[in-house]
Design an enzyme around this catalytic site. Structure first.
Site, PDB file in Angstrom:
ATOM      1  N   HIS A 162      -9.678   1.162   5.517  1.00 48.73           N
ATOM      2  CA  HIS A 162      -8.195   1.479   5.798  1.00 48.73           C
ATOM      3  C   HIS A 162      -8.247   2.475   6.856  1.00 48.73           C
ATOM      4  O   HIS A 162      -9.194   3.180   6.966  1.00 48.73           O
ATOM      5  CB  HIS A 162      -7.060   2.083   4.857  1.00 48.73           C
ATOM      6  CG  HIS A 162      -5.695   1.887   5.221  1.00 48.73           C
ATOM      7  ND1 HIS A 162      -5.286   2.746   6.223  1.00 48.73           N
ATOM      8  CD2 HIS A 162      -4.660   1.283   5.387  1.00 48.73           C
ATOM      9  CE1 HIS A 162      -3.914   2.552   6.624  1.00 48.73           C
ATOM     10  NE2 HIS A 162      -3.698   1.589   5.917  1.00 48.73           N
ATOM     11  N   LYS A 195      -0.110   4.251  -0.269  1.00 52.87           N
ATOM     12  CA  LYS A 195      -0.695   5.565   0.358  1.00 52.87           C
ATOM     13  C   LYS A 195      -0.528   6.679  -0.451  1.00 52.87           C
ATOM     14  O   LYS A 195      -0.642   6.426  -1.591  1.00 52.87           O
ATOM     15  CB  LYS A 195      -0.087   5.785   1.785  1.00 52.87           C
ATOM     16  CG  LYS A 195      -0.101   4.389   2.820  1.00 52.87           C
ATOM     17  CD  LYS A 195       0.057   4.545   4.194  1.00 52.87           C
ATOM     18  CE  LYS A 195       0.014   3.400   4.995  1.00 52.87           C
ATOM     19  NZ  LYS A 195       0.127   3.391   6.083  1.00 52.87           N
ATOM     20  N   GLY A 233       3.126   2.681  10.730  1.00 53.56           N
ATOM     21  CA  GLY A 233       4.032   3.855  10.215  1.00 53.56           C
ATOM     22  C   GLY A 233       4.760   4.001  11.757  1.00 53.56           C
ATOM     23  O   GLY A 233       5.454   5.303  11.540  1.00 53.56           O
ATOM     24  N   ASN A 255       0.789  -1.031  -0.027  1.00 55.49           N
ATOM     25  CA  ASN A 255       0.053   0.164  -0.197  1.00 55.49           C
ATOM     26  C   ASN A 255       0.874   1.120   0.037  1.00 55.49           C
ATOM     27  O   ASN A 255       1.395   1.579   0.962  1.00 55.49           O
ATOM     28  CB  ASN A 255      -0.908  -0.100   1.317  1.00 55.49           C
ATOM     29  CG  ASN A 255      -1.877   1.217   1.221  1.00 55.49           C
ATOM     30  OD1 ASN A 255      -1.520   2.015   0.170  1.00 55.49           O
ATOM     31  ND2 ASN A 255      -2.143   1.428   2.572  1.00 55.49           N
ATOM     32  N   GLY A 267       3.178  -0.966   4.207  1.00 48.99           N
ATOM     33  CA  GLY A 267       3.303   0.495   3.928  1.00 48.99           C
ATOM     34  C   GLY A 267       4.531   1.080   3.410  1.00 48.99           C
ATOM     35  O   GLY A 267       5.023   0.731   2.360  1.00 48.99           O
ATOM     36  N   GLY A 268       5.180   1.506   4.326  1.00 47.00           N
ATOM     37  CA  GLY A 268       6.624   2.217   4.085  1.00 47.00           C
ATOM     38  C   GLY A 268       7.686   1.446   3.561  1.00 47.00           C
ATOM     39  O   GLY A 268       8.077   1.704   2.213  1.00 47.00           O
ATOM     40  N   SER A 304       4.060  -1.918  10.355  1.00 44.25           N
ATOM     41  CA  SER A 304       5.509  -1.732  10.202  1.00 44.25           C
ATOM     42  C   SER A 304       6.351  -3.142   9.881  1.00 44.25           C
ATOM     43  O   SER A 304       7.197  -3.737  10.368  1.00 44.25           O
ATOM     44  CB  SER A 304       5.971  -1.380  11.680  1.00 44.25           C
ATOM     45  OG  SER A 304       5.535   0.053  11.822  1.00 44.25           O
ATOM     46  N   GLU A 342      -6.592   4.773   8.067  1.00 42.95           N
ATOM     47  CA  GLU A 342      -6.204   6.328   7.817  1.00 42.95           C
ATOM     48  C   GLU A 342      -7.382   6.824   7.173  1.00 42.95           C
ATOM     49  O   GLU A 342      -7.991   8.078   7.316  1.00 42.95           O
ATOM     50  CB  GLU A 342      -5.193   6.472   6.877  1.00 42.95           C
ATOM     51  CG  GLU A 342      -3.851   6.111   7.394  1.00 42.95           C
ATOM     52  CD  GLU A 342      -2.686   5.516   6.833  1.00 42.95           C
ATOM     53  OE1 GLU A 342      -2.757   5.646   5.622  1.00 42.95           O
ATOM     54  OE2 GLU A 342      -1.827   5.166   7.423  1.00 42.95           O
ATOM     55  N   GLU A 363      -4.532  -4.493  10.871  1.00 40.95           N
ATOM     56  CA  GLU A 363      -3.807  -3.402  10.892  1.00 40.95           C
ATOM     57  C   GLU A 363      -3.811  -2.724  12.359  1.00 40.95           C
ATOM     58  O   GLU A 363      -4.694  -2.045  12.540  1.00 40.95           O
ATOM     59  CB  GLU A 363      -3.564  -2.391   9.901  1.00 40.95           C
ATOM     60  CG  GLU A 363      -3.377  -3.032   8.282  1.00 40.95           C
ATOM     61  CD  GLU A 363      -3.088  -2.089   7.542  1.00 40.95           C
ATOM     62  OE1 GLU A 363      -1.837  -2.358   7.072  1.00 40.95           O
ATOM     63  OE2 GLU A 363      -3.570  -1.060   7.428  1.00 40.95           O
TER      64      GLU A 363
HETATM   65  P1  13P Z   1       3.435   0.798   7.555  1.00 42.41           P
HETATM   66  O1  13P Z   1       3.956  -0.593   7.112  1.00 42.41           O
HETATM   67  O2  13P Z   1       4.083   2.023   7.019  1.00 42.41           O
HETATM   68  O3  13P Z   1       3.374   0.702   9.200  1.00 42.41           O
HETATM   69  O4  13P Z   1       1.975   0.867   7.018  1.00 42.41           O
HETATM   70  C1  13P Z   1       0.936  -0.116   7.434  1.00 42.41           C
HETATM   71  C2  13P Z   1      -0.231   0.276   6.542  1.00 42.41           C
HETATM   72  O5  13P Z   1      -1.108   0.958   6.879  1.00 42.41           O
HETATM   73  C3  13P Z   1      -0.650  -0.697   5.276  1.00 42.41           C
HETATM   74  O6  13P Z   1      -1.830  -0.334   4.664  1.00 42.41           O
END
Ligand code: 13P
Length: 249
Positions: A94, A11, A172, A9, A232-233, A211, A96, A166
């Site tokens: 999600h 983002k 993050g 993802n 994510g990252g 993470s 967010e 999650e």
């Molecule tokens: P991170 O891997 O950056 O923590 O993000 C996880 C996430 O929200 C994937 O949808």
């Protein structure tokens, strides 16, 4: 047997050059066929990704969709449009979207239905905040989010949904849930699903997100109820993401 699924993802990150980099890496290097991989870039990159990923095993996904098929919804994108760009997955709910854009369980469910109606695989995201975990409410919160959607679907629809756990406090932050913490919640989600149908529960693909990185992926993915990751990252670094995909295969 469930096929492992790794989803990246992006983002609101990424660029045209990252799309091209992914296209090169995943066409040059060989990835085990035992793992499915989906890249989920922002909407404007979907068409470029469709082209760049042609000779790769990468599937395409989107980060959200509007429940309507078309109409006066300035700034929104429908599921039908996503399928025209060869997207096969879409994130719904999600954290967010829930937190920053106020999406309720009901709105998340409408999006999930819209995804299913056009043949997209919805990845339903659920997870508790730190406050909720500290108050001992993790399972209540997660099963409320899962249950709101699952209880309203018929068996045929239910079998098409992927669920991503999650924990909000792990997103993050670099603070991953321990494999045991993640396993406990994810076993609970599968047990909930088994109340409807044990076969479907066995087939349900469950992803962990928060993470996940090159260092911790293998240990998380080794847990019996973790079938893949929502990254994510670390999905913004081509080599890292590739390595995570390899550790799932
Ligand atoms: P991170 O891997 O950056 O923590 O993000 C996880 C996430 O929200 C994937 O949808």
């Amino acid at each position: 047997m469930r096929t492992p699924l790794i989803a990246g993802n992006w983002k609101m990150n990424g660029s045209m050059s990252l799309i091209e980099d992914f296209g090169r890496k995943f066409s040059d290097a060989t990835l085990s066929e035992a793992v499915k991989v989906v890249v989920i870039p922002p909407f404007p990159y979907l068409e470029a990704a469709r082209q760049a990923f042609r000779d790769t095993p990468l599937a395409l996904g989107a980060q959200t969709l509007n429940p309507a098929d078309s109409g006066a919804h300035t700034g929104e994108v429908s599921g039908r449009m996503l399928t025209e760009l060869n997207a096969t997955y879409v994130l719904v709910g999600h954290s967010e979207r829930r937190e920053l854009y106020g999406e309720s369980d009901e709105q998340v469910f409408d999006r999930l239905l819209a995804a299913l109606s056009v043949g997209l695989v919805p990845i339903l995201c659920v997870g508790e905040s730190l406050e909720e975990r500290d108050a001992g409410r993790t399972m209540d919160v997660v099963l409320r989010q899962v249950g709101y959607a699952m209880a309203r679907l018929d068996p045929e629809q239910r079998q098409k949904v992927v669920i991503a756990y999650e924990p909000v406090w792990a997103i993050g932050t670099g603070r991953t849930a321990t494999p045991e913490q993640a396993q406990e919640v994810m076993a609970g989600i599968r047990a909930y699903q088994a109340e409807f149908n044990t076969t479907l529960a066995e087939q349900l693909t469950l992803l962990y997100g928060g993470s996940m990185n090159v260092k911790n992926a293998a240990e998380l993915l080794a847990q019996p109820d973790i079938d893949g990751g929502l990254v994510g990252g670390a999905s913004l670094k081509t080599d890292d993401f590739f390595a995570i995909c390899q550790s799932a295969g």
